[in-house]
Enzyme design. Structure first.
Site, PDB file in Angstrom:
ATOM      1  N   ILE A 147      -8.190   2.829 -11.280  1.00  9.74           N
ATOM      2  CA  ILE A 147      -7.278   3.968 -11.455  1.00  9.74           C
ATOM      3  C   ILE A 147      -5.874   3.438 -11.723  1.00  9.74           C
ATOM      4  O   ILE A 147      -5.420   2.512 -11.034  1.00  9.74           O
ATOM      5  CB  ILE A 147      -7.269   4.859 -10.182  1.00  9.74           C
ATOM      6  CG1 ILE A 147      -8.695   5.262  -9.778  1.00  9.74           C
ATOM      7  CG2 ILE A 147      -6.386   6.088 -10.394  1.00  9.74           C
ATOM      8  CD1 ILE A 147      -9.492   6.022 -10.826  1.00  9.74           C
ATOM      9  N   GLY A 193      -0.474   7.306   3.109  1.00 13.20           N
ATOM     10  CA  GLY A 193      -0.107   6.610   1.868  1.00 13.20           C
ATOM     11  C   GLY A 193       0.187   7.587   0.748  1.00 13.20           C
ATOM     12  O   GLY A 193      -0.295   7.420  -0.375  1.00 13.20           O
ATOM     13  N   TYR A 206     -11.944  -6.921   0.378  1.00  8.05           N
ATOM     14  CA  TYR A 206     -11.722  -5.518  -0.016  1.00  8.05           C
ATOM     15  C   TYR A 206     -13.053  -4.757  -0.052  1.00  8.05           C
ATOM     16  O   TYR A 206     -13.167  -3.646   0.468  1.00  8.05           O
ATOM     17  CB  TYR A 206     -11.027  -5.497  -1.378  1.00  8.05           C
ATOM     18  CG  TYR A 206     -10.620  -4.127  -1.863  1.00  8.05           C
ATOM     19  CD1 TYR A 206      -9.615  -3.408  -1.224  1.00  8.05           C
ATOM     20  CD2 TYR A 206     -11.230  -3.549  -2.975  1.00  8.05           C
ATOM     21  CE1 TYR A 206      -9.231  -2.145  -1.681  1.00  8.05           C
ATOM     22  CE2 TYR A 206     -10.853  -2.299  -3.440  1.00  8.05           C
ATOM     23  CZ  TYR A 206      -9.855  -1.606  -2.791  1.00  8.05           C
ATOM     24  OH  TYR A 206      -9.477  -0.360  -3.251  1.00  8.05           O
ATOM     25  N   ARG A 222       3.110   7.268  -3.024  1.00  5.19           N
ATOM     26  CA  ARG A 222       2.864   6.954  -4.436  1.00  5.19           C
ATOM     27  C   ARG A 222       1.360   6.939  -4.710  1.00  5.19           C
ATOM     28  O   ARG A 222       0.553   7.153  -3.793  1.00  5.19           O
ATOM     29  CB  ARG A 222       3.494   5.601  -4.838  1.00  5.19           C
ATOM     30  CG  ARG A 222       3.254   4.483  -3.881  1.00  5.19           C
ATOM     31  CD  ARG A 222       4.282   3.358  -4.032  1.00  5.19           C
ATOM     32  NE  ARG A 222       4.146   2.405  -2.942  1.00  5.19           N
ATOM     33  CZ  ARG A 222       3.349   1.358  -2.954  1.00  5.19           C
ATOM     34  NH1 ARG A 222       2.629   1.093  -4.032  1.00  5.19           N
ATOM     35  NH2 ARG A 222       3.268   0.560  -1.916  1.00  5.19           N
ATOM     36  N   ASN A 275      -6.127   7.689   3.042  1.00  4.22           N
ATOM     37  CA  ASN A 275      -5.970   7.063   1.721  1.00  4.22           C
ATOM     38  C   ASN A 275      -5.247   5.716   1.768  1.00  4.22           C
ATOM     39  O   ASN A 275      -5.510   4.844   0.935  1.00  4.22           O
ATOM     40  CB  ASN A 275      -5.199   8.042   0.815  1.00  4.22           C
ATOM     41  CG  ASN A 275      -4.638   7.385  -0.425  1.00  4.22           C
ATOM     42  OD1 ASN A 275      -5.346   7.135  -1.380  1.00  4.22           O
ATOM     43  ND2 ASN A 275      -3.331   7.075  -0.404  1.00  4.22           N
ATOM     44  N   SER A 277     -13.834   2.948  -2.490  1.00  2.97           N
ATOM     45  CA  SER A 277     -13.634   2.291  -3.786  1.00  2.97           C
ATOM     46  C   SER A 277     -14.991   1.979  -4.389  1.00  2.97           C
ATOM     47  O   SER A 277     -15.968   1.764  -3.665  1.00  2.97           O
ATOM     48  CB  SER A 277     -12.870   0.978  -3.610  1.00  2.97           C
ATOM     49  OG  SER A 277     -12.945   0.212  -4.798  1.00  2.97           O
ATOM     50  N   ALA A 327     -15.794  -5.402   1.524  1.00  6.47           N
ATOM     51  CA  ALA A 327     -16.315  -5.217   2.886  1.00  6.47           C
ATOM     52  C   ALA A 327     -15.616  -4.051   3.570  1.00  6.47           C
ATOM     53  O   ALA A 327     -16.249  -3.242   4.252  1.00  6.47           O
ATOM     54  CB  ALA A 327     -16.130  -6.501   3.692  1.00  6.47           C
ATOM     55  N   THR A 328     -14.288  -3.965   3.367  1.00  2.00           N
ATOM     56  CA  THR A 328     -13.571  -2.862   4.033  1.00  2.00           C
ATOM     57  C   THR A 328     -14.005  -1.514   3.450  1.00  2.00           C
ATOM     58  O   THR A 328     -14.145  -0.531   4.176  1.00  2.00           O
ATOM     59  CB  THR A 328     -12.028  -2.999   3.921  1.00  2.00           C
ATOM     60  OG1 THR A 328     -11.610  -2.900   2.553  1.00  2.00           O
ATOM     61  CG2 THR A 328     -11.545  -4.314   4.515  1.00  2.00           C
TER      62      THR A 328
HETATM   63  P1  NAP Z   1      -0.836   2.103  -4.066  1.00  2.00           P
HETATM   64  O1  NAP Z   1      -0.317   2.690  -5.338  1.00  2.00           O
HETATM   65  O2  NAP Z   1      -0.686   0.658  -3.785  1.00  2.00           O
HETATM   66  O3  NAP Z   1      -0.210   2.971  -2.844  1.00  2.00           O
HETATM   67  C1  NAP Z   1      -0.553   2.615  -1.530  1.00  2.00           C
HETATM   68  C2  NAP Z   1      -0.036   3.671  -0.578  1.00  2.00           C
HETATM   69  O4  NAP Z   1      -0.485   3.322   0.745  1.00  2.00           O
HETATM   70  C3  NAP Z   1       1.472   3.739  -0.516  1.00  2.00           C
HETATM   71  O5  NAP Z   1       1.854   5.076  -0.283  1.00  2.00           O
HETATM   72  C4  NAP Z   1       1.827   2.876   0.714  1.00  2.00           C
HETATM   73  O6  NAP Z   1       3.039   3.252   1.374  1.00  2.00           O
HETATM   74  C5  NAP Z   1       0.641   3.223   1.609  1.00  2.00           C
HETATM   75  N1  NAP Z   1       0.362   2.233   2.627  1.00  2.00           N
HETATM   76  C6  NAP Z   1      -0.004   0.927   2.481  1.00  2.00           C
HETATM   77  N2  NAP Z   1      -0.189   0.346   3.683  1.00  2.00           N
HETATM   78  C7  NAP Z   1       0.067   1.302   4.616  1.00  2.00           C
HETATM   79  C8  NAP Z   1       0.046   1.332   6.024  1.00  2.00           C
HETATM   80  N3  NAP Z   1      -0.257   0.255   6.743  1.00  2.00           N
HETATM   81  N4  NAP Z   1       0.364   2.499   6.661  1.00  2.00           N
HETATM   82  C9  NAP Z   1       0.703   3.610   5.946  1.00  2.00           C
HETATM   83  N5  NAP Z   1       0.720   3.641   4.605  1.00  2.00           N
HETATM   84  C10 NAP Z   1       0.420   2.499   3.946  1.00  2.00           C
HETATM   85  O7  NAP Z   1      -2.409   2.388  -3.896  1.00  2.00           O
HETATM   86  P2  NAP Z   1      -3.390   3.390  -4.692  1.00  2.00           P
HETATM   87  O8  NAP Z   1      -3.843   2.705  -5.903  1.00  2.00           O
HETATM   88  O9  NAP Z   1      -2.795   4.743  -4.771  1.00  2.00           O
HETATM   89  O10 NAP Z   1      -4.640   3.360  -3.662  1.00  2.00           O
HETATM   90  C11 NAP Z   1      -4.801   4.350  -2.675  1.00  2.00           C
HETATM   91  C12 NAP Z   1      -6.198   4.216  -2.083  1.00  2.00           C
HETATM   92  O11 NAP Z   1      -7.168   4.271  -3.142  1.00  2.00           O
HETATM   93  C13 NAP Z   1      -6.440   2.893  -1.354  1.00  2.00           C
HETATM   94  O12 NAP Z   1      -7.244   3.128  -0.226  1.00  2.00           O
HETATM   95  C14 NAP Z   1      -7.202   2.080  -2.383  1.00  2.00           C
HETATM   96  O13 NAP Z   1      -8.012   1.096  -1.782  1.00  2.00           O
HETATM   97  C15 NAP Z   1      -8.014   3.150  -3.072  1.00  2.00           C
HETATM   98  N6  NAP Z   1      -8.451   2.767  -4.421  1.00  2.00           N
HETATM   99  C16 NAP Z   1      -7.549   2.529  -5.428  1.00  2.00           C
HETATM  100  C17 NAP Z   1      -8.024   2.165  -6.692  1.00  2.00           C
HETATM  101  C18 NAP Z   1      -7.097   1.886  -7.857  1.00  2.00           C
HETATM  102  O14 NAP Z   1      -7.602   1.408  -8.899  1.00  2.00           O
HETATM  103  N7  NAP Z   1      -5.825   2.157  -7.785  1.00  2.00           N
HETATM  104  C19 NAP Z   1      -9.400   2.038  -6.899  1.00  2.00           C
HETATM  105  C20 NAP Z   1     -10.271   2.276  -5.852  1.00  2.00           C
HETATM  106  C21 NAP Z   1      -9.785   2.653  -4.615  1.00  2.00           C
HETATM  107  P3  NAP Z   1       4.497   2.619   0.927  1.00  2.00           P
HETATM  108  O15 NAP Z   1       4.813   3.225  -0.413  1.00  2.00           O
HETATM  109  O16 NAP Z   1       5.430   3.070   1.982  1.00  2.00           O
HETATM  110  O17 NAP Z   1       4.305   1.138   0.860  1.00  2.00           O
END
Ligand code: NAP
Length: 246
Positions: free
Chosen positions: A187, A11, A154, A14, A89, A141, A156-157
Site C-alpha cells: 500500500i 497510528g 514482520y 498518517r 493499526n 499484512s 511472524a508478528t
Molecule cells: P506508516 O505510514 O509507517 O504509519 C505508522 C503509524 O503508526 C503512524 O501513525 C505512527 O505514529 C504509528 N505508530 C508507530 N509506532 C507506534 C507506537 N509504538 N505507538 C503508537 N503509534 C505508533 O504505516 P502504514 O503503512 O500506514 O501501516 C499501518 C499498518 O498497516 C501497520 O500495522 C502495517 O504493518 C500495516 N501494513 C502496511 C502495509 C503497507 O504497504 N503500507 C502493508 C501491509 C500492512 P507517528 O506518526 O507518531 O510516528
C-alpha cells in the site's frame, strides 16, 4: 454505519490509520486519534476530521506501553462517553535477513506489532463489555501468509495478528464484540517508501493488478467490516492485495 459511533484508531497520524480515521468520520463516527511521536501530523488528522463535522481528539501513547495505553483509553472514554470501534493499526517494519536481525529491533517489533495489539484490544474489550457490542479490526499484512525475504520478524508478528484475531473473536463473540483482521498487500504509504526503489519495482511486477493499493482502499474495507452489513462476520482475515498472494 449507524451515526455517532466512537472509534479509536492507533497510528492515525498518517498512512492507513489516518485514511481509516477520515473514512470512519465521513460515515458518521467521532474519532480518537492515537499517534506515537508525530504530534503535528496527528493534529492535522484531527483538523481534517473536524472539517468533516465530527469530533476528534489526539492522544499520544506508545501502544507498546501498557500504562500509556490504559491512560489513553480512560481519557478517550471520558472525552467521548463510550467506545464502539477499535482499529488496531499502529505497526512497524524493520526488514533484515535472519543472520542480521538485531535484538533491539526484534524486541521493538514484537512489542509494537504484537503486544501493542493485545494491550489495545484488551482495553477496548473492557470498555465495550458493558454495552455488549463493539467491533475490533486488527490490521495484519499479506506478509502473514506470504514469505518475503528479509521479513521473518514482520511476517511472524502479522501471523500472530491473524491468530489472535481468531481467538479473540471466539472469546468475545458471546459478549457481542466482533473481531476481524484486514491484511493489506503493498500500500502506498511512508512504510512502502522505506523500501528501496528497485525492490519496489520488483514487487510491483509480482502484483497481478500491476499497481500498489491505496490507503483509502484499505480504509473503505475496514469501514465496511465495522458496519452492520457484516454483522455475522467474525474471526476472519480479509486479504486485500491486488491478487499478490494468489
Ligand atoms: P506508516 O505510514 O509507517 O504509519 C505508522 C503509524 O503508526 C503512524 O501513525 C505512527 O505514529 C504509528 N505508530 C508507530 N509506532 C507506534 C507506537 N509504538 N505507538 C503508537 N503509534 C505508533 O504505516 P502504514 O503503512 O500506514 O501501516 C499501518 C499498518 O498497516 C501497520 O500495522 C502495517 O504493518 C500495516 N501494513 C502496511 C502495509 C503497507 O504497504 N503500507 C502493508 C501491509 C500492512 P507517528 O506518526 O507518531 O510516528
Amino acid at each position: 454505519m449507524s451515526d455517532n459511533k466512537v472509534a479509536l484508531i492507533t497510528g492515525a497520524s498518517r498512512g492507513i490509520g489516518k485514511a481509516c480515521a477520515l473514512e470512519l468520520a465521513r460515515r458518521g463516527c467521532d474519532i480518537a486519534v492515537n499517534y506515537h511521536s508525530n504530534t503535528e501530523q496527528a493534529e492535522k488528522t484531527v483538523a481534517e476530521i473536524e472539517a468533516l463535522g465530527r469530533k476528534a481528539v489526539a492522544y499520544q501513547a506508545d501502544t507498546a506501553d501498557l500504562s500509556a495505553v490504559k491512560q489513553m483509553f480512560r481519557a478517550a472514554v471520558k472525552d467521548f462517553g463510550k467506545l464502539d470501534i477499535l482499529v488496531n493499526n499502529a505497526g512497524v517494519v524493520d526488514d533484515a535477513y535472519l543472520l542480521l536481525i538485531r535484538e533491539d529491533s526484534l524486541s521493538r517489533s514484537l512489542d509494537i506489532n504484537i503486544k501493542g495489539y493485545f494491550h489495545c484490544a484488551q482495553q477496548a474489550a473492557l470498555k465495550m463489555l458493558s454495552k455488549k457490542q463493539g467491533v475490533i479490526i486488527n490490521i495484519s499484512s499479506v506478509s502473514s501468509v506470504l514469505a518475503v525475504e528479509g521479513q521473518s520478524v514482520y511476517s511472524a508478528t502479522k501471523g500472530a495478528v491473524n491468530s489472535m484475531t481468531a481467538v479473540m473473536a471466539k472469546e468475545l463473540a458471546p459478549k457481542g464484540i466482533r473481531v476481524n483482521a484486514v491484511a493489506p498487500g503493498f500500500i502506498a504509504t511512508e512504510m512502502l517508501d522505506s523500501i528501496p526503489d528497485d525492490l519496489r519495482q520488483q514487487y510491483l511486477k509480482t502484483i497481478p493488478m500491476k499497481r500498489f493499493g491505496s490507503a483509502d482502499e484499505i480504509a473503505r474495507t475496514v469501514c465496511a467490516l465495522c458496519s452492520d452489513d457484516f454483522s455475522y462476520l467474525t474471526g476472519q482475515t480479509i486479504i486485500l492485495d491486488g491478487g499478490l498472494s494468489l
